[in-house]
Write a protein that holds these residues in place. Structure first.
Motif, PDB file in Angstrom:
ATOM      1  N   GLN A 109     -32.953  31.918  36.071  1.00 57.56           N
ATOM      2  CA  GLN A 109     -33.712  31.581  34.966  1.00 57.56           C
ATOM      3  C   GLN A 109     -33.144  30.160  34.352  1.00 57.56           C
ATOM      4  O   GLN A 109     -32.054  29.919  34.337  1.00 57.56           O
ATOM      5  N   ILE A 110     -34.225  29.480  33.928  1.00 56.27           N
ATOM      6  CA  ILE A 110     -33.657  28.328  33.238  1.00 56.27           C
ATOM      7  C   ILE A 110     -33.419  28.436  31.714  1.00 56.27           C
ATOM      8  O   ILE A 110     -34.441  29.156  31.068  1.00 56.27           O
ATOM      9  N   LEU A 111     -32.671  28.118  31.213  1.00 61.03           N
ATOM     10  CA  LEU A 111     -32.149  28.580  29.789  1.00 61.03           C
ATOM     11  C   LEU A 111     -32.415  27.228  28.977  1.00 61.03           C
ATOM     12  O   LEU A 111     -31.874  26.247  29.077  1.00 61.03           O
ATOM     13  N   THR A 112     -33.270  27.542  27.877  1.00 67.23           N
ATOM     14  CA  THR A 112     -33.475  26.290  26.989  1.00 67.23           C
ATOM     15  C   THR A 112     -33.331  26.916  25.701  1.00 67.23           C
ATOM     16  O   THR A 112     -34.240  27.288  24.968  1.00 67.23           O
ATOM     17  N   PRO A 113     -31.950  26.698  25.097  1.00 65.18           N
ATOM     18  CA  PRO A 113     -31.728  27.542  23.680  1.00 65.18           C
ATOM     19  C   PRO A 113     -32.605  26.634  22.693  1.00 65.18           C
ATOM     20  O   PRO A 113     -33.398  25.612  23.096  1.00 65.18           O
ATOM     21  N   GLN A 122     -20.514  30.493  30.648  1.00 66.08           N
ATOM     22  CA  GLN A 122     -19.544  29.574  29.938  1.00 66.08           C
ATOM     23  C   GLN A 122     -20.069  28.097  29.493  1.00 66.08           C
ATOM     24  O   GLN A 122     -19.868  27.614  28.482  1.00 66.08           O
ATOM     25  N   VAL A 123     -20.997  27.490  30.465  1.00 67.35           N
ATOM     26  CA  VAL A 123     -21.393  26.212  30.166  1.00 67.35           C
ATOM     27  C   VAL A 123     -22.547  26.289  29.023  1.00 67.35           C
ATOM     28  O   VAL A 123     -22.534  25.147  28.231  1.00 67.35           O
ATOM     29  N   ALA A 124     -23.212  27.402  28.968  1.00 67.51           N
ATOM     30  CA  ALA A 124     -24.115  27.651  27.833  1.00 67.51           C
ATOM     31  C   ALA A 124     -23.454  27.470  26.572  1.00 67.51           C
ATOM     32  O   ALA A 124     -23.885  27.195  25.344  1.00 67.51           O
ATOM     33  N   GLY A 125     -22.072  28.213  26.564  1.00 65.86           N
ATOM     34  CA  GLY A 125     -21.213  28.120  25.386  1.00 65.86           C
ATOM     35  C   GLY A 125     -20.522  26.964  25.134  1.00 65.86           C
ATOM     36  O   GLY A 125     -20.369  26.496  23.795  1.00 65.86           O
ATOM     37  N   ASP A 126     -20.214  26.074  26.111  1.00 60.28           N
ATOM     38  CA  ASP A 126     -19.764  24.895  25.845  1.00 60.28           C
ATOM     39  C   ASP A 126     -20.660  23.773  25.251  1.00 60.28           C
ATOM     40  O   ASP A 126     -20.286  22.874  24.599  1.00 60.28           O
ATOM     41  N   TYR A 127     -21.720  23.762  25.729  1.00 56.76           N
ATOM     42  CA  TYR A 127     -22.877  22.789  25.464  1.00 56.76           C
ATOM     43  C   TYR A 127     -23.962  23.783  24.789  1.00 56.76           C
ATOM     44  O   TYR A 127     -25.070  23.669  25.658  1.00 56.76           O
ATOM     45  N   PRO A 128     -24.081  24.039  23.450  1.00 51.07           N
ATOM     46  CA  PRO A 128     -25.013  25.013  23.034  1.00 51.07           C
ATOM     47  C   PRO A 128     -26.589  24.426  23.027  1.00 51.07           C
ATOM     48  O   PRO A 128     -27.414  24.864  22.619  1.00 51.07           O
ATOM     49  N   GLU A 129     -26.337  23.000  22.950  1.00 52.34           N
ATOM     50  CA  GLU A 129     -27.797  22.185  22.813  1.00 52.34           C
ATOM     51  C   GLU A 129     -28.265  21.843  24.120  1.00 52.34           C
ATOM     52  O   GLU A 129     -29.355  21.347  24.140  1.00 52.34           O
ATOM     53  N   ALA A 130     -27.801  22.361  25.356  1.00 54.37           N
ATOM     54  CA  ALA A 130     -28.036  21.671  26.565  1.00 54.37           C
ATOM     55  C   ALA A 130     -29.160  22.859  27.325  1.00 54.37           C
ATOM     56  O   ALA A 130     -28.741  23.940  27.118  1.00 54.37           O
ATOM     57  N   ALA A 131     -30.064  22.616  28.177  1.00 54.40           N
ATOM     58  CA  ALA A 131     -30.558  23.382  28.949  1.00 54.40           C
ATOM     59  C   ALA A 131     -29.534  23.567  30.187  1.00 54.40           C
ATOM     60  O   ALA A 131     -28.815  22.730  30.520  1.00 54.40           O
ATOM     61  N   VAL A 132     -29.717  24.914  30.666  1.00 56.04           N
ATOM     62  CA  VAL A 132     -28.713  25.164  31.808  1.00 56.04           C
ATOM     63  C   VAL A 132     -29.734  25.612  32.994  1.00 56.04           C
ATOM     64  O   VAL A 132     -30.808  26.656  32.764  1.00 56.04           O
ATOM     65  N   ILE A 133     -29.615  24.863  34.097  1.00 54.61           N
ATOM     66  CA  ILE A 133     -30.746  25.069  35.112  1.00 54.61           C
ATOM     67  C   ILE A 133     -30.214  25.340  36.338  1.00 54.61           C
ATOM     68  O   ILE A 133     -29.357  24.238  37.063  1.00 54.61           O
ATOM     69  N   PRO A 134     -30.391  26.388  36.960  1.00 56.23           N
ATOM     70  CA  PRO A 134     -29.914  26.698  38.367  1.00 56.23           C
ATOM     71  C   PRO A 134     -30.791  25.975  39.297  1.00 56.23           C
ATOM     72  O   PRO A 134     -32.090  25.660  39.229  1.00 56.23           O
ATOM     73  N   ILE A 135     -29.892  25.448  40.478  1.00 59.31           N
ATOM     74  CA  ILE A 135     -30.332  24.634  41.629  1.00 59.31           C
ATOM     75  C   ILE A 135     -30.365  25.683  42.864  1.00 59.31           C
ATOM     76  O   ILE A 135     -29.056  25.482  43.082  1.00 59.31           O
ATOM     77  N   ARG A 136     -31.017  26.263  43.568  1.00 59.95           N
ATOM     78  CA  ARG A 136     -30.706  27.196  44.393  1.00 59.95           C
ATOM     79  C   ARG A 136     -30.527  26.469  45.702  1.00 59.95           C
ATOM     80  O   ARG A 136     -30.929  25.177  45.915  1.00 59.95           O
ATOM     81  N   ARG A 137     -29.724  27.078  46.581  1.00 60.50           N
ATOM     82  CA  ARG A 137     -29.289  26.610  47.719  1.00 60.50           C
ATOM     83  C   ARG A 137     -30.458  26.340  48.807  1.00 60.50           C
ATOM     84  O   ARG A 137     -31.518  27.018  48.791  1.00 60.50           O
ATOM     85  N   GLY A 138     -30.391  25.433  49.603  1.00 61.99           N
ATOM     86  CA  GLY A 138     -31.376  25.045  50.453  1.00 61.99           C
ATOM     87  C   GLY A 138     -30.862  24.296  51.836  1.00 61.99           C
ATOM     88  O   GLY A 138     -30.318  23.314  51.657  1.00 61.99           O
ATOM     89  N   VAL A 139     -30.841  25.050  52.963  1.00 64.12           N
ATOM     90  CA  VAL A 139     -30.398  24.651  54.279  1.00 64.12           C
ATOM     91  C   VAL A 139     -31.184  23.029  54.473  1.00 64.12           C
ATOM     92  O   VAL A 139     -30.206  22.052  54.732  1.00 64.12           O
ATOM     93  N   ARG A 140     -32.268  22.851  54.495  1.00 65.62           N
ATOM     94  CA  ARG A 140     -32.897  21.712  54.846  1.00 65.62           C
ATOM     95  C   ARG A 140     -32.639  20.691  54.018  1.00 65.62           C
ATOM     96  O   ARG A 140     -32.705  19.454  54.225  1.00 65.62           O
ATOM     97  N   ALA A 141     -32.581  21.184  52.729  1.00 65.87           N
ATOM     98  CA  ALA A 141     -32.235  20.200  51.568  1.00 65.87           C
ATOM     99  C   ALA A 141     -31.109  19.416  51.584  1.00 65.87           C
ATOM    100  O   ALA A 141     -31.045  18.235  51.581  1.00 65.87           O
ATOM    101  N   SER A 142     -29.982  19.908  52.386  1.00 67.43           N
ATOM    102  CA  SER A 142     -29.047  19.069  52.667  1.00 67.43           C
ATOM    103  C   SER A 142     -29.162  18.219  53.800  1.00 67.43           C
ATOM    104  O   SER A 142     -28.219  17.131  53.862  1.00 67.43           O
ATOM    105  N   GLU A 143     -30.314  17.918  54.353  1.00 72.46           N
ATOM    106  CA  GLU A 143     -30.554  17.042  55.574  1.00 72.46           C
ATOM    107  C   GLU A 143     -31.084  15.960  54.978  1.00 72.46           C
ATOM    108  O   GLU A 143     -31.193  14.763  55.609  1.00 72.46           O
ATOM    109  N   ALA A 144     -31.574  15.976  53.745  1.00 74.74           N
ATOM    110  CA  ALA A 144     -32.538  14.831  53.086  1.00 74.74           C
ATOM    111  C   ALA A 144     -31.858  13.380  53.183  1.00 74.74           C
ATOM    112  O   ALA A 144     -32.373  12.425  53.343  1.00 74.74           O
ATOM    113  N   PRO A 145     -30.454  13.547  52.767  1.00 75.84           N
ATOM    114  CA  PRO A 145     -29.903  12.133  52.654  1.00 75.84           C
ATOM    115  C   PRO A 145     -29.865  11.515  53.851  1.00 75.84           C
ATOM    116  O   PRO A 145     -29.953  10.271  54.242  1.00 75.84           O
ATOM    117  N   LEU A 146     -29.609  12.347  55.262  1.00 77.32           N
ATOM    118  CA  LEU A 146     -29.387  11.532  56.433  1.00 77.32           C
ATOM    119  C   LEU A 146     -30.890  11.266  56.710  1.00 77.32           C
ATOM    120  O   LEU A 146     -30.908  10.120  57.533  1.00 77.32           O
TER     121      LEU A 146
END
Length: 311
Positions: free
Chosen positions: A38-42, A254-278
């Motif tokens: 989930q994306i946390l937007t406090p 932990q990061v939500a506690g360290d930076y209470p003003e910030a959004a915390v956003i998961p970026i899920r794994r993706g095998v094909r995504a790792s090929e994009a720079p190449l």
């Protein structure tokens, strides 16, 4: 900015797909086995508005800084914003090798190093990429000279260059968004990026070493706030290579506690995504159905909404 006649590829919107839920708080009673990303937007989070300068920073290599820079730039360009990325990493596999600046024939090539040594303006070091609405200030190995030669005023060099550019453009930056991709260190170039930024974006790979390294970054950000940029805020922490685990949840909390003003956003794994720079393409072009493409697209909309959402 130098001109080019090379056709530029438009960045289309992504197809409909799986999107993360946006919440203002997490349910601490849900066991991690049942926990969905989930994306946390406090309540303290405030979306940005253009023109805006973001520094992308983490001293740990492999955290996803360059991927974050490319994908957010692509998402904002697809939303209609004019975007510039600044390559603050001297490594050969960094931003400039991915987005490939389009240099004009017969002219001297400028870079971020040139700006630090007052050899040109930021506009003169900005070049088109192959993608519509994305320009780049490139860098190479010679950027390391900034760290050991330490030109006068280096900590303020980027902030001064941005201010000069805005003044010459009539008081407003010619770009809606500027993203500065930092090096995997907390050296002089990274401090200059943090000094120039309105807000910082912190990618963290979900892993123990990245969690330990957060303390150094936290101290650097607080030091910059005290000494050179009191307005600096942490806009978002992006948890890259996210997967469901008790550790991922612990890191997020932990990061939500360290930076209470910030959004915390998961970026899920993706095998094909790792090929994009190449492939020298943003993930949204190379693998538009991949989860990271959708997550970065959603992250961009949360951090700095598109024109229609912001209106």
């Amino acid at each position: 900015m130098a001109e080019t006649e090379t056709p530029r590829t438009p960045l289309p919107p992504l197809p409909p797909g799986d999107r993360l839920e946006v919440v203002t708080s997490w349910d601490a009673d849900v066991p991690y086995q049942a926990w969905r990303p989930q994306i946390l937007t406090p309540a303290t989070f405030r979306p940005a508005a253009p023109p805006h300068v973001f520094a992308v920073a983490n001293q740990k290599g492999g955290a996803g800084k360059t991927t974050t820079t490319v994908e957010l730039a692509a998402a904002w360009a697809a939303a209609g914003y004019r975007v510039r990325v600044i390559d603050g990493d001297h490594q050969e596999a960094a931003l400039s090798a991915w987005l490939l600046p389009q240099y004009p024939d017969g002219q001297e090539r400028r870079s971020l190093r040139s700006v630090f040594f007052d050899e040109c303006t930021l506009a003169e070091a900005s070049y088109p990429t192959r993608y519509e609405r994305i320009d780049i200030v490139p860098s190479g190995a010679d950027l390391q000279r900034v760290e050991y030669e330490r030109p006068i005023g280096a900590e303020q060099a980027l902030a001064a260059a941005l201010a000069q550019e805005a003044e010459e453009a009539g008081g407003r930056s010619p770009y809606d968004v500027t993203l500065i991709d930092g090096a995997p260190s907390l050296g002089l170039v990274t401090v200059a990026a943090l000094t120039a930024a309105d807000e910082v974006l912190v990618p963290i790979k979900v892993g123990g070493l990245d969690m330990k390294g957060m303390a150094s970054l936290h101290r650097t950000i607080r030091s910059v706030q005290r000494k050179t940029n009191p307005k600096l805020r942490v806009a978002a922490v992006l948890l890259t290579a996210w997967d469901k685990s008790g550790f991922a949840r612990e890191l997020a909390e932990q990061v939500a506690g360290d930076y209470p003003e910030a959004a915390v956003i998961p970026i899920r794994r993706g095998v094909r995504a790792s090929e994009a720079p190449l492939a020298e393409q943003p993930i949204r072009l190379y693998a538009p159905d991949a989860a990271p493409a959708a997550d970065y697209d959603q992250a961009a909309a949360v951090i700095l909404p598109g024109r229609e959402a912001a209106a």
